[in-house]
Design an enzyme around this catalytic site. Structure first.
Site, PDB file in Angstrom:
ATOM      1  N   ASP A  17       0.272 -63.565  44.035  1.00 49.58           N
ATOM      2  CA  ASP A  17      -0.787 -62.645  44.477  1.00 49.58           C
ATOM      3  C   ASP A  17      -2.040 -63.471  44.738  1.00 49.58           C
ATOM      4  O   ASP A  17      -2.038 -64.701  44.553  1.00 49.58           O
ATOM      5  CB  ASP A  17      -1.070 -61.576  43.397  1.00 49.58           C
ATOM      6  N   ASP A  75      -1.678 -66.619  48.986  1.00 42.26           N
ATOM      7  CA  ASP A  75      -2.153 -65.731  50.057  1.00 42.26           C
ATOM      8  C   ASP A  75      -1.058 -65.686  51.116  1.00 42.26           C
ATOM      9  O   ASP A  75      -0.736 -66.719  51.728  1.00 42.26           O
ATOM     10  CB  ASP A  75      -3.463 -66.286  50.636  1.00 42.26           C
ATOM     11  N   VAL A  76      -0.493 -64.505  51.371  1.00 45.36           N
ATOM     12  CA  VAL A  76       0.668 -64.415  52.270  1.00 45.36           C
ATOM     13  C   VAL A  76       0.332 -64.708  53.726  1.00 45.36           C
ATOM     14  O   VAL A  76       1.231 -64.855  54.551  1.00 45.36           O
ATOM     15  CB  VAL A  76       1.386 -63.039  52.172  1.00 45.36           C
ATOM     16  N   TYR A  89      -2.492 -50.640  60.392  1.00 47.17           N
ATOM     17  CA  TYR A  89      -1.494 -50.482  59.325  1.00 47.17           C
ATOM     18  C   TYR A  89      -0.183 -49.943  59.905  1.00 47.17           C
ATOM     19  O   TYR A  89       0.894 -50.459  59.632  1.00 47.17           O
ATOM     20  CB  TYR A  89      -2.044 -49.547  58.250  1.00 47.17           C
ATOM     21  N   LYS A 118       3.256 -52.062  59.911  1.00 41.60           N
ATOM     22  CA  LYS A 118       4.407 -51.561  59.147  1.00 41.60           C
ATOM     23  C   LYS A 118       5.582 -51.231  60.075  1.00 41.60           C
ATOM     24  O   LYS A 118       6.741 -51.390  59.710  1.00 41.60           O
ATOM     25  CB  LYS A 118       4.010 -50.345  58.312  1.00 41.60           C
ATOM     26  N   THR A 120      -0.766 -45.835  43.283  1.00 39.16           N
ATOM     27  CA  THR A 120      -1.177 -47.223  43.013  1.00 39.16           C
ATOM     28  C   THR A 120      -2.631 -47.372  43.474  1.00 39.16           C
ATOM     29  O   THR A 120      -3.166 -46.494  44.174  1.00 39.16           O
ATOM     30  CB  THR A 120      -0.324 -48.245  43.798  1.00 39.16           C
TER      31      THR A 120
HETATM   32  P1  NAI Z   1      -1.703 -52.382  45.456  1.00 36.75           P
HETATM   33  O1  NAI Z   1      -3.046 -52.459  46.078  1.00 36.75           O
HETATM   34  O2  NAI Z   1      -1.570 -51.916  44.063  1.00 36.75           O
HETATM   35  O3  NAI Z   1      -0.976 -53.798  45.554  1.00 36.75           O
HETATM   36  C1  NAI Z   1      -1.061 -54.638  46.695  1.00 36.75           C
HETATM   37  C2  NAI Z   1      -1.133 -56.065  46.204  1.00 36.75           C
HETATM   38  O4  NAI Z   1      -1.138 -56.933  47.351  1.00 36.75           O
HETATM   39  C3  NAI Z   1      -2.448 -56.338  45.424  1.00 36.75           C
HETATM   40  O5  NAI Z   1      -2.148 -56.917  44.164  1.00 36.75           O
HETATM   41  C4  NAI Z   1      -3.202 -57.292  46.327  1.00 36.75           C
HETATM   42  O6  NAI Z   1      -3.970 -58.248  45.624  1.00 36.75           O
HETATM   43  C5  NAI Z   1      -2.058 -57.959  47.082  1.00 36.75           C
HETATM   44  N1  NAI Z   1      -2.528 -58.596  48.315  1.00 36.75           N
HETATM   45  C6  NAI Z   1      -3.405 -58.096  49.234  1.00 36.75           C
HETATM   46  N2  NAI Z   1      -3.643 -59.011  50.187  1.00 36.75           N
HETATM   47  C7  NAI Z   1      -2.891 -60.104  49.863  1.00 36.75           C
HETATM   48  C8  NAI Z   1      -2.704 -61.377  50.456  1.00 36.75           C
HETATM   49  N3  NAI Z   1      -3.348 -61.731  51.582  1.00 36.75           N
HETATM   50  N4  NAI Z   1      -1.858 -62.258  49.871  1.00 36.75           N
HETATM   51  C9  NAI Z   1      -1.218 -61.919  48.729  1.00 36.75           C
HETATM   52  N5  NAI Z   1      -1.358 -60.740  48.107  1.00 36.75           N
HETATM   53  C10 NAI Z   1      -2.192 -59.846  48.681  1.00 36.75           C
HETATM   54  O7  NAI Z   1      -0.854 -51.458  46.444  1.00 36.75           O
HETATM   55  P2  NAI Z   1       0.682 -50.981  46.422  1.00 36.75           P
HETATM   56  O8  NAI Z   1       0.680 -49.556  46.685  1.00 36.75           O
HETATM   57  O9  NAI Z   1       1.387 -51.503  45.247  1.00 36.75           O
HETATM   58  O10 NAI Z   1       1.211 -51.704  47.738  1.00 36.75           O
HETATM   59  C11 NAI Z   1       2.357 -52.543  47.768  1.00 36.75           C
HETATM   60  C12 NAI Z   1       2.998 -52.422  49.140  1.00 36.75           C
HETATM   61  O11 NAI Z   1       3.522 -51.111  49.306  1.00 36.75           O
HETATM   62  C13 NAI Z   1       2.041 -52.675  50.302  1.00 36.75           C
HETATM   63  O12 NAI Z   1       2.714 -53.430  51.297  1.00 36.75           O
HETATM   64  C14 NAI Z   1       1.760 -51.274  50.795  1.00 36.75           C
HETATM   65  O13 NAI Z   1       1.379 -51.256  52.143  1.00 36.75           O
HETATM   66  C15 NAI Z   1       3.105 -50.605  50.562  1.00 36.75           C
HETATM   67  N6  NAI Z   1       3.057 -49.153  50.535  1.00 36.75           N
HETATM   68  C16 NAI Z   1       2.351 -48.491  49.567  1.00 36.75           C
HETATM   69  C17 NAI Z   1       2.297 -47.121  49.569  1.00 36.75           C
HETATM   70  C18 NAI Z   1       1.554 -46.335  48.544  1.00 36.75           C
HETATM   71  O14 NAI Z   1       1.389 -45.125  48.715  1.00 36.75           O
HETATM   72  N7  NAI Z   1       1.071 -46.924  47.468  1.00 36.75           N
HETATM   73  C19 NAI Z   1       2.992 -46.346  50.609  1.00 36.75           C
HETATM   74  C20 NAI Z   1       3.739 -47.134  51.551  1.00 36.75           C
HETATM   75  C21 NAI Z   1       3.740 -48.492  51.503  1.00 36.75           C
END
Ligand code: NAI
Length: 250
Positions: free
Chosen positions: A37, A63-64, A156, A160, A191
């Site tokens: 992360d 960083d991805v 987004y 996606k 989340t």
């Molecule tokens: P979250 O915000 O809790 O976690 C996302 C994580 O990605 C964070 O820890 C953040 O630091 C990390 N991140 C952001 N930019 C980054 C980078 N450049 N390099 C490395 N890490 C980075 O959010 P959540 O919900 O756990 O999201 C996880 C995945 O699920 C994401 O791809 C999101 O788009 C997807 N998603 C989430 C939904 C939801 O309702 N929570 C719905 C559909 C998809």
């Protein structure tokens, strides 16, 4: 359950939300996990907690959007645990702006993280995944990767949607190489990413548009990742798995 005993997994964005729950689930099923992360304190805490259960886990700043970080992350998996069997491209971010409000910089930033990060991950993990003999990639897309959602967040949706077809494309390319590639499309999951919707019409909309009438839990997505990562899904590739409380059935 020890479905993933002896396997090595790398989970991006694993400091929080779905990524953290996924890292915990894969470790609980026997995998050694590279937790990555850009939130270093939370990421290190997640790895420490997983290691505290007796599983093998390390944290790495990653960083991805960075090619160098990807090379280092894949190398670390090999050094620390001897290879890589499971790649979960989970890191992501979103916004609520409309197309008129979205600047080019914002568009490019979202695409860099949510789309290009997935491309880089598969590109740099390809060699180790092929050497695994049972490689599995799970790319976290979204219900918004296959629908117009609320008519906002254009970058987004574009990113996606790209993850959805990129996953199928690479699934075909690797089909005979023993590496499966699938996408998971979460519905609205409780989340931190949803915090920006608090107090906006989107907050009510999420519940109204979800037939099961509640938000999902990160663990419900992690369960899908664990299935796709395991040999239980040994004939499954190019699949888009919706875990969305019925959102896409409407
Ligand atoms: P979250 O915000 O809790 O976690 C996302 C994580 O990605 C964070 O820890 C953040 O630091 C990390 N991140 C952001 N930019 C980054 C980078 N450049 N390099 C490395 N890490 C980075 O959010 P959540 O919900 O756990 O999201 C996880 C995945 O699920 C994401 O791809 C999101 O788009 C997807 N998603 C989430 C939904 C939801 O309702 N929570 C719905 C559909 C998809």
């Amino acid at each position: 359950m020890d479905r993933l005993g002896g396997r090595v997994a790398l989970v991006t964005g694993a400091a929080s939300g779905i990524g953290r729950a996924t890292a915990e689930r894969l470790a609980a099923e026997g995998a050694a996990v590279v937790v990555t992360d850009i939130q270093d304190d939370a990421g290190a805490a997640a790895a420490k907690e997983i290691a505290g259960t007796g599983a093998r886990a390390v944290y790495l700043h990653h960083d991805v959007t960075s090619e160098d970080d990807w090379k280092a992350a894949v190398a670390r998996a090999a050094e620390e645990f001897g290879g890589l069997d499971i790649l979960v491209n989970n890191a992501g971010m979103g916004d609520l702006k409309t197309i008129e409000e979205t600047t080019l910089d914002e568009w490019e930033r979202t695409v860099a993280i949510d789309q290009t990060g997935v491309f880089l991950g598969m590109k740099y993990a390809a060699e180790l995944l092929a050497a695994s003999g049972h490689g599995s990639v799970v790319n976290i897309s979204s219900i918004f990767g296959a629908s117009g959602g609320f008519g906002a967040s254009p970058a987004y949706h574009a990113a996606k949607g790209a993850v959805r077809t990129l996953s199928k494309n690479v699934a075909l390319h690797w089909a005979e190489k023993g590496v499966r590639v699938n996408s998971i499309h979460p519905g609205f999951i409780a989340t931190p990413i949803l915090e920006q919707a608090k107090g906006t019409p989107v907050e009510q909309g999420m519940l109204m548009l979800t037939p099961m009438g509640r938000l999902g839990r990160p663990e419900e997505i992690a369960a899908g990742v664990a299935y796709l990562a395991s040999d239980d899904a040994s004939f499954v590739t190019g699949l888009e798995l919706y875990i969305d409380g019925g959102y896409m059935a409407r």
